[in-house]
Design an enzyme around this catalytic site. Structure first.
Site, short mmCIF file in Angstrom:
data_model
loop_
_atom_site.label_atom_id
_atom_site.label_comp_id
_atom_site.label_asym_id
_atom_site.label_seq_id
_atom_site.Cartn_x
_atom_site.Cartn_y
_atom_site.Cartn_z
N GLY A 1 -3.04 -8.22 -11.28
CA GLY A 1 -1.83 -8.28 -10.45
C GLY A 1 -1.50 -9.71 -10.07
N ALA A 2 -1.57 -10.60 -11.07
CA ALA A 2 -1.46 -12.04 -10.77
C ALA A 2 -0.04 -12.55 -10.76
CB ALA A 2 -2.28 -12.83 -11.80
N ASN A 3 0.93 -11.69 -11.08
CA ASN A 3 2.29 -12.21 -11.21
C ASN A 3 3.08 -12.16 -9.90
OD1 ASN A 3 2.23 -9.21 -12.07
ND2 ASN A 3 4.35 -9.53 -11.48
N GLY B 1 3.06 -11.50 -5.24
CA GLY B 1 2.38 -11.32 -3.97
C GLY B 1 1.11 -12.14 -3.80
N GLY C 1 -1.78 -11.88 -5.34
CA GLY C 1 -2.41 -12.29 -6.60
C GLY C 1 -1.84 -13.60 -7.11
N SER D 1 -8.10 -2.73 1.99
CA SER D 1 -7.01 -2.78 2.97
C SER D 1 -7.52 -2.21 4.29
CB SER D 1 -5.85 -1.92 2.44
OG SER D 1 -5.16 -1.31 3.49
N TYR E 1 -2.81 6.32 -0.61
CA TYR E 1 -3.04 4.87 -0.70
C TYR E 1 -4.34 4.52 0.02
CZ TYR E 1 -2.48 -0.12 0.12
OH TYR E 1 -2.70 -1.49 0.17
P1 NDP Z 1 2.49 -6.73 -4.69
O1 NDP Z 1 3.23 -5.45 -4.88
O2 NDP Z 1 3.24 -7.94 -4.31
O3 NDP Z 1 1.63 -7.08 -5.97
C1 NDP Z 1 0.88 -6.09 -6.63
C2 NDP Z 1 0.51 -6.59 -8.00
O4 NDP Z 1 -0.19 -5.54 -8.68
C3 NDP Z 1 1.74 -6.92 -8.87
O5 NDP Z 1 1.44 -8.01 -9.70
C4 NDP Z 1 1.89 -5.65 -9.70
O6 NDP Z 1 2.57 -5.83 -10.91
C5 NDP Z 1 0.43 -5.33 -9.94
N1 NDP Z 1 0.25 -3.99 -10.45
C6 NDP Z 1 0.74 -2.83 -9.95
N2 NDP Z 1 0.40 -1.81 -10.74
C7 NDP Z 1 -0.32 -2.32 -11.77
C8 NDP Z 1 -0.92 -1.76 -12.93
N3 NDP Z 1 -0.84 -0.46 -13.21
N4 NDP Z 1 -1.59 -2.59 -13.77
C9 NDP Z 1 -1.67 -3.91 -13.52
N5 NDP Z 1 -1.08 -4.50 -12.47
C10 NDP Z 1 -0.43 -3.71 -11.59
O7 NDP Z 1 1.37 -6.36 -3.60
P2 NDP Z 1 0.36 -7.26 -2.76
O8 NDP Z 1 0.28 -8.63 -3.30
O9 NDP Z 1 0.66 -7.04 -1.34
O10 NDP Z 1 -1.00 -6.46 -3.06
C11 NDP Z 1 -2.16 -7.08 -3.61
C12 NDP Z 1 -3.36 -6.33 -3.09
O11 NDP Z 1 -3.47 -6.46 -1.68
C13 NDP Z 1 -3.33 -4.82 -3.37
O12 NDP Z 1 -4.59 -4.38 -3.77
C14 NDP Z 1 -2.97 -4.23 -2.02
O13 NDP Z 1 -3.45 -2.91 -1.87
C15 NDP Z 1 -3.68 -5.19 -1.11
N6 NDP Z 1 -3.18 -5.18 0.26
C16 NDP Z 1 -1.92 -5.59 0.56
C17 NDP Z 1 -1.47 -5.55 1.86
C18 NDP Z 1 -0.12 -6.02 2.27
O14 NDP Z 1 0.18 -5.95 3.48
N7 NDP Z 1 0.73 -6.48 1.36
C19 NDP Z 1 -2.34 -5.06 2.96
C20 NDP Z 1 -3.64 -4.65 2.52
C21 NDP Z 1 -4.03 -4.71 1.23
P3 NDP Z 1 4.18 -5.64 -11.00
O15 NDP Z 1 4.77 -6.91 -10.45
O16 NDP Z 1 4.42 -5.47 -12.45
O17 NDP Z 1 4.54 -4.46 -10.17
#
Ligand code: NDP
Length: 287
Positions: A3-5, A7, A9, A129, A153
């Site tokens: 998920g590096a693209n 948020g 990541g 989380s 979730y």
């Molecule tokens: P984002 O939605 O910004 O980023 C999520 C990333 O995961 C995106 O790159 C997305 O890709 C990727 N992703 C989703 N589904 C898949 C898949 N099937 N295969 C590969 N990659 C996938 O979320 P966050 O940055 O907020 O989340 C990052 C982590 O932090 C998660 O594990 C989340 O549960 C955790 N977290 C976040 C919180 C928050 O407040 N935001 C709070 C607590 C935990 P694409 O762009 O293609 O969708």
């Protein structure tokens, strides 16, 4: 980095590349992944980042990804990607899409990459989380349709946490050259929040942005977990601010640890069965 693209990541990838690391960007969407790779390469050089195709909800894709990267010198794996909604195509079969993506995909990826990670004395960081506190470890609910929106979730994020701690326990017992560390980022203004509360997000975006961590703030516990040389396997990092909401990274206690870890074997067995990946199978005798 999965998920590096986007948020957290992407924010982590920026900092890691800036410090000279070479980051493999595990992304499911080629366009979004290429864009992230382009930004990182423009800023930090051609060799800083490389896109690797990875859809965590699809076990075939996880295997292809592991095959592509297993010959690279891997010093760390960050299990970061996540989804909050279960809708849409489900290549995960009988499991809730969130459980399949957030937990089963990472379980399999980690298992398939243990060889290269142990060769370097590497580290696995799994992003959980705060919602892990809100749910009981009833893994039976992880089947499709087994659980409602918020609970699904939370269950997947509890699985992330229990997996990270159980991996450390098993790695220690098997005397593996590996650390497994957990973290959570607090509450962070990313696409995930926009997907979690879409209507509220549309109405109150500026207020939400003000109240929540920025992605680079949310990245701090992840970055500490993956880079701090003094980190111990089995630690759990979170923001140090009030209610672990925001702030710099600090080790925190897992609430209800004993009860949660009592469920670890059941989670492990279910995950091995579901993915066909026998994590640490060659060390079974020690576990
Ligand atoms: P984002 O939605 O910004 O980023 C999520 C990333 O995961 C995106 O790159 C997305 O890709 C990727 N992703 C989703 N589904 C898949 C898949 N099937 N295969 C590969 N990659 C996938 O979320 P966050 O940055 O907020 O989340 C990052 C982590 O932090 C998660 O594990 C989340 O549960 C955790 N977290 C976040 C919180 C928050 O407040 N935001 C709070 C607590 C935990 P694409 O762009 O293609 O969708």
């Amino acid at each position: 980095m999965t998920g590096a693209n986007a948020g957290i990541g992407f924010a982590c990838a920026v900092q890691l590349c800036k410090q000279g690391a070479r980051v493999l960007l595990g992304c499911r969407d080629e366009g979004r992944g290429r864009e992230a790779q382009r930004i990182l390469q423009d800023r930090y050089g051609e060799s800083s980042a490389q896109l690797v195709s990875l859809d965590l909800s699809d076990q075939q894709s996880v295997r292809r990804c592991a095959e592509m990267v297993e010959s690279s010198p891997l010093h760390g794996l960050v299990n970061n990607a996540g989804i909050v909604r279960a809708g849409g195509q489900n290549s995960a079969g009988e499991f809730d899409l969130r459980f399949a993506t957030n937990h089963l995909g990472h379980f399999a990826l980690t298992g398939l990459l243990l060889g290269p990670l142990t060769r370097t004395g590497g580290r696995v960081v799994t992003v959980s989380s705060m919602t892990y506190r809100t749910i009981e470890p009833n893994w039976g609910l992880s089947r499709t349709g087994g659980i409602e929106f918020k609970g699904g979730y939370a269950l997947s994020k509890l699985a992330n946490l229990v997996f990270a701690l159980e991996l450390q326990r098993r790695a220690e017992r098997a005397e593996l050259n590996l650390k497994s560390v957990a973290c959570h980022p607090g509450a962070v203004d990313t696409n995930m929040i926009a997907n979690y509360v879409p209507r509220l997000y549309r109405i109150a975006r500026p207020l939400i942005a003000w109240l929540l961590n920025s992605p680079s703030g949310g990245a701090l516990p992840v970055l500490r977990a993956i880079t701090d040389p003094d980190v111990q396997g089995g630690e759990f990092f979170a923001p140090r601010g009030l209610m672990e909401w925001a702030g710099g990274a600090t080790p925190v206690q897992v609430r209800g640890l004993h009860k949660k870890m009592n469920s670890a074997k059941a989670l492990w067995d279910l995950s091995e069965q579901a993915t066909g990946v026998n994590v640490l199978s060659e060390y079974q005798a020690f576990i």
